[in-house]
Design a protein around this motif. Structure first.
Motif, PDB file in Angstrom:
ATOM      1  N   LEU A 295      23.765  -2.684  -5.962  1.00 38.47           N
ATOM      2  CA  LEU A 295      21.953  -3.249  -6.299  1.00 38.47           C
ATOM      3  C   LEU A 295      21.562  -4.762  -5.465  1.00 38.47           C
ATOM      4  CD1 LEU A 295      23.528  -4.007  -9.432  1.00 38.47           C
ATOM      5  CD2 LEU A 295      22.081  -2.931  -9.176  1.00 38.47           C
ATOM      6  N   ASP A 296      22.053  -4.946  -4.518  1.00 40.90           N
ATOM      7  CA  ASP A 296      22.123  -5.670  -3.426  1.00 40.90           C
ATOM      8  C   ASP A 296      20.506  -5.128  -2.442  1.00 40.90           C
ATOM      9  OD1 ASP A 296      23.885  -7.718  -3.684  1.00 40.90           O
ATOM     10  OD2 ASP A 296      25.188  -6.861  -2.118  1.00 40.90           O
ATOM     11  N   VAL A 297      20.746  -3.304  -3.147  1.00 40.05           N
ATOM     12  CA  VAL A 297      19.179  -2.856  -1.990  1.00 40.05           C
ATOM     13  C   VAL A 297      18.770  -2.140  -3.700  1.00 40.05           C
ATOM     14  CG1 VAL A 297      20.311  -3.135  -0.111  1.00 40.05           C
ATOM     15  CG2 VAL A 297      20.887  -1.051  -1.850  1.00 40.05           C
ATOM     16  N   SER A 298      19.289  -2.358  -4.886  1.00 40.13           N
ATOM     17  CA  SER A 298      18.191  -1.459  -5.583  1.00 40.13           C
ATOM     18  C   SER A 298      18.103  -2.556  -6.832  1.00 40.13           C
ATOM     19  CB  SER A 298      19.157  -0.087  -5.976  1.00 40.13           C
ATOM     20  OG  SER A 298      19.260  -0.076  -4.866  1.00 40.13           O
ATOM     21  N   THR A 299      16.337  -2.041  -7.165  1.00 35.63           N
ATOM     22  CA  THR A 299      16.298  -3.498  -8.733  1.00 35.63           C
ATOM     23  C   THR A 299      16.344  -2.749  -9.988  1.00 35.63           C
ATOM     24  OG1 THR A 299      15.403  -4.506  -6.723  1.00 35.63           O
ATOM     25  CG2 THR A 299      14.324  -5.260  -9.060  1.00 35.63           C
ATOM     26  N   ALA A 300      16.871  -2.470 -10.778  1.00 36.74           N
ATOM     27  CA  ALA A 300      15.999  -1.645 -11.749  1.00 36.74           C
ATOM     28  C   ALA A 300      14.933  -3.169 -12.285  1.00 36.74           C
ATOM     29  CB  ALA A 300      17.321  -1.958 -12.902  1.00 36.74           C
ATOM     30  N   VAL A 301      13.741  -1.749 -12.415  1.00 40.44           N
ATOM     31  CA  VAL A 301      12.601  -2.401 -13.249  1.00 40.44           C
ATOM     32  C   VAL A 301      12.523  -1.724 -14.649  1.00 40.44           C
ATOM     33  CG1 VAL A 301      11.793  -2.706 -10.558  1.00 40.44           C
ATOM     34  CG2 VAL A 301      11.482  -0.992 -11.888  1.00 40.44           C
ATOM     35  N   THR A 302      13.276  -0.774 -15.007  1.00 39.27           N
ATOM     36  CA  THR A 302      12.752  -0.471 -16.201  1.00 39.27           C
ATOM     37  C   THR A 302      14.319  -0.028 -16.988  1.00 39.27           C
ATOM     38  OG1 THR A 302      12.713   2.386 -15.900  1.00 39.27           O
ATOM     39  CG2 THR A 302      11.003   0.761 -16.167  1.00 39.27           C
ATOM     40  N   GLY A 303      14.252   0.270 -18.353  1.00 38.71           N
ATOM     41  CA  GLY A 303      15.680  -0.134 -18.724  1.00 38.71           C
ATOM     42  C   GLY A 303      15.232   1.191 -20.763  1.00 38.71           C
TER      43      GLY A 303
END
Length: 319
Positions: A295-303
């Motif tokens: 998660l330091d380099v991957s951002t969740a933008v939908t769910g």
């Protein structure tokens, strides 16, 4: 596994959840409009999804076109007229000490797959025409296979997917919820990657974060790592020591010209809680605080959370 378990002998036809990994995909999330008759129009369109798949797919049977339909909690009753699946609820945002998995709008989800991108395109065009003004598009993501099924971080994705009879066992609802037997819960998330930050890390650190070797995809022992890996945090073992699997059909997506690089996560499971526990472990940590370093380099933008009913149910909407 008991002989009476309907996951061994599903009496109705499930959707094409077990379709092989494809070369192309469209992940389409839409929201029901407030127009009069919108639910009825959606119901009618869903009843003809099978017909659309056959119409487009017949042009090249080797293209292996398929489409899975997921229906969200908030519109389930209005669209289906059926009892609510036992575990279905809206996606619950997960807020950790550092990162958050957001919940975003979505009433219906379409997982369109084929070995030809033009077949995905044509099917989506006809589908949206059938849905018309009854929906608005909340998210449309075009996925592609990246070399030997790797994500854009360079690691093989989906290694631990169940196969053979285990696929149905772990993905399809059985006689624990008879009205929805043959269906599956699905959770989707769109992640954007900071590739420059990831590529600045050494291969050794990347492997520690993922929990596998990068070149040959060999599993690492979490006990030897400085903190829990992505693999370790997403391995769910219940109180009885049984490991619970899900089916992932993740795909990379991106637009280099726009600096966009990502992974679209999609997980199918007979038990929604399994995927939710995975997300809790990733964003909160297990133990709490040891969040997933991916998660330091991957951002969740939908769910979003949906239920994919059996094909028989979808076909009945067209009656």
């Amino acid at each position: 596994m008991s002989t009476g378990d309907t996951r061994d002998r599903v009496p109705i036809e499930p959707q094409s959840i077990d379709a092989p990994l494809s070369r192309a995909a469209v992940f389409l999330t839409v929201v029901l409009s407030d127009a009069a008759g919108a639910a009825d129009q959606v119901r009618s369109a869903l009843g003809d999804v099978g017909g659309l798949v056959r119409a487009v797919g017949f042009r090249d049977l080797g293209g292996r076109l398929s489409c899975n339909v997921g229906i969200g909690h908030d519109v389930w009753s209005a669209v289906t007229g059926m009892p609510m699946p036992a575990q279905l609820h809206a996606f619950v945002s997960v807020t950790g000490g550092t990162y958050t998995a957001p919940a975003t709008p979505g009433d219906l989800f379409f997982h369109i797959r084929a070995d030809r991108a033009d077949m995905c395109f044509e099917f989506e065009r006809l589908l949206l025409h059938a849905l018309g003004g009854a929906v608005t598009v909340a998210d449309e993501t075009i996925g592609f296979r990246y070399f030997d099924s790797r994500d854009l971080l360079g690691f093989v994705d989906g290694t631990e997917n169940p196969t053979g009879s285990k696929m149905a066992h772990w993905t399809l609802v059985g006689d624990d919820d008879p009205p929805h037997a043959g269906g599956s819960y699905l959770v989707v998330q769109k992640y954007l990657h900071a590739l420059d930050a990831w590529q600045a890390l050494s291969t050794e650190v990347q492997e520690q974060i993922i929990g596998r070797t990068k070149a040959d995809n060999v599993e690492l022992d979490d006990a030897t790592l400085p903190r829990p890996s992505h693999k370790g945090l997403t391995t769910i073992v219940d109180a009885n020591g049984e490991e619970h699997d899900i089916l992932r059909d993740n795909m990379p997506f991106g637009r280099p010209g726009q600096g966009e690089f990502g992974t679209y996560f999609i997980g199918y499971s007979k038990d929604l809680w399994v995927i939710e526990q995975m997300l809790s472990n990733m964003f909160l940590g297990d133990p709490v605080g040891s969040y997933d370093r991916i998660l330091d380099v991957s951002t969740a933008v939908t769910g979003g959370t949906f239920f994919a009913p059996a094909n028989d149910v979808l076909d009945s909407f067209g009656d």
